[in-house]
Enzyme design. Structure first.
Site, PDB file in Angstrom:
ATOM      1  CG  HIS A 191      -6.064  -2.017   8.911  1.00 25.95           C
ATOM      2  ND1 HIS A 191      -6.125  -0.953   9.774  1.00 25.95           N
ATOM      3  CD2 HIS A 191      -4.760  -2.118   8.559  1.00 25.95           C
ATOM      4  CE1 HIS A 191      -4.921  -0.443   9.934  1.00 25.95           C
ATOM      5  NE2 HIS A 191      -4.069  -1.133   9.221  1.00 25.95           N
ATOM      6  CD  GLU A 200      -8.872   1.275   7.908  1.00 27.61           C
ATOM      7  OE1 GLU A 200      -8.910   0.300   8.696  1.00 27.61           O
ATOM      8  OE2 GLU A 200      -8.220   2.314   8.149  1.00 27.61           O
ATOM      9  CG  ASP A 249      -0.290  -0.443   2.514  1.00 26.59           C
ATOM     10  OD1 ASP A 249       0.955  -0.433   2.579  1.00 26.59           O
ATOM     11  OD2 ASP A 249      -1.002  -0.798   3.462  1.00 26.59           O
TER      12      ASP A 249
HETATM   13  C1  GLP Z   1      -0.576  -0.011   8.765  1.00 31.08           C
HETATM   14  C2  GLP Z   1      -0.226  -0.659   7.407  1.00 31.08           C
HETATM   15  C3  GLP Z   1      -0.418  -2.138   7.457  1.00 31.08           C
HETATM   16  C4  GLP Z   1       0.106  -2.613   8.789  1.00 31.08           C
HETATM   17  C5  GLP Z   1      -0.817  -2.173   9.886  1.00 31.08           C
HETATM   18  C6  GLP Z   1      -0.272  -2.419  11.279  1.00 31.08           C
HETATM   19  O1  GLP Z   1      -1.355   1.096   8.705  1.00 31.08           O
HETATM   20  N1  GLP Z   1      -0.867  -0.123   6.259  1.00 31.08           N
HETATM   21  O2  GLP Z   1       0.225  -2.769   6.353  1.00 31.08           O
HETATM   22  O3  GLP Z   1       0.170  -4.018   8.815  1.00 31.08           O
HETATM   23  O4  GLP Z   1      -1.228  -0.852   9.694  1.00 31.08           O
HETATM   24  O5  GLP Z   1       0.783  -1.567  11.540  1.00 31.08           O
HETATM   25  P1  GLP Z   1       1.822  -1.775  12.736  1.00 31.08           P
HETATM   26  O6  GLP Z   1       2.651  -2.926  12.355  1.00 31.08           O
HETATM   27  O7  GLP Z   1       2.603  -0.496  12.779  1.00 31.08           O
HETATM   28  O8  GLP Z   1       1.016  -2.009  13.949  1.00 31.08           O
END
Ligand code: GLP
Length: 259
Positions: free
Chosen positions: A137, A142, A68
């Site tokens: 998500h 989402e 993304d």
């Molecule tokens: C983010 C990313 C995801 C990620 C998730 C968890 O916003 N777009 O790909 O897996 O949210 O993030 P984190 O690993 O910082 O908790």
């Protein structure tokens, strides 16, 4: 789905790095799907450390595709996912920018179809690294996202914007829009490797792994995939009803089987 509850975040990073390296050794032109966010940082640091130590496989033919990207950040912004993955992993593995792909936030109307075409041209993703949001998500899909969605423009929830505000100077700076691989796109990868660490992910992990298949928990789409591995530290596994069974299964696995 194989659920692997491990003792610590360091063990999760080591096993994830082992799995990525095993793929690249067996398939030098592997296509890696890369997640950003905090969770995979330890895995990426492990891969970089092994490369510096001279024990890593060659990444000369590897290509990478991001899950993304934010829309609306100024070019070169350090929190763009392109800049983040270069800083945390791909530069140090020696992957030049032309082998690291992302949905193009400078051409939003065509970015989704163009990215799907790039993925298809590369032969699809061999191994997709995934994190999970506190709301369940996956990538930036989402709750409510179609389980068969493809790469497209999405609007972030307030919860995700608040979660990600730590990377920016203020909540106002966090983009509202993103381009993300869809859940259907993610399902096309040949192996899904979801990693989650910390108590903040325990509820989302339990919903994804043991809850119903539902767009309300996008990560539950892993239940549809024929080869999904979920690596957890003790805190992230703490809300699983069948954690003891998953541990028993993993402890009894023959070494040759891998993940
Ligand atoms: C983010 C990313 C995801 C990620 C998730 C968890 O916003 N777009 O790909 O897996 O949210 O993030 P984190 O690993 O910082 O908790």
């Amino acid at each position: 789905m194989e659920v692997v509850p491990l003792g610590s975040a360091a063990e999760v990073a080591a096993l994830a790095a082992d799995t990525i390296e095993a793929l690249v050794r067996s398939r030098p032109a592997a296509v890696l799907g890369l997640a950003t966010g905090s969770t995979p940082v330890a895995t990426y640091a492990e891969l970089v450390a092994r490369r510096r130590a001279g024990t890593a496989p060659s990444y000369d033919e590897v290509r990478a595709f991001l899950l993304d990207e934010y829309v609306g950040l100024p070019p070169g912004h350090p929190q763009s996912y392109r800049a983040t993955i270069a800083r945390e992993l791909t530069d140090d593995l020696g992957l030049p920018p032309d082998r690291v792909h992302r949905p193009d936030p400078t051409d939003v109307p065509t970015a989704g179809a163009a990215y799907e075409a790039q993925l298809a041209e590369a032969g699809g993703v061999d191994l997709q690294v995934l994190g999970i949001g506190s709301d369940g998500h996956l990538a930036f899909n989402e709750p409510g996202s179609s389980l068969s969605s493809l790469t497209r423009l999405k609007t972030l929830t307030e919860e995700t914007r608040r979660d990600n505000a730590r990377f920016f100077n203020s909540l106002d700076e966090v983009p509202r829009h993103v381009l993300t691989q869809g859940l259907g796109t993610i399902l096309r990868a040949r192996h899904l490797l979801l990693i989650a660490t910390g108590a903040g992910k325990a509820e989302a992990v339990a919903a994804a792994v043991e809850g119903p298949l539902s767009a309300s928990c996008p990560a539950s789409v892993l239940q549809l995939h024929p080869h999904a591995s979920v690596l957890l530290d003790a805190d992230a596994a703490s809300r699983l009803a069948r954690a003891d069974h998953y541990r028993e299964v993993y402890a009894g696995k023959p070494d040759w089987q891998g993940l």
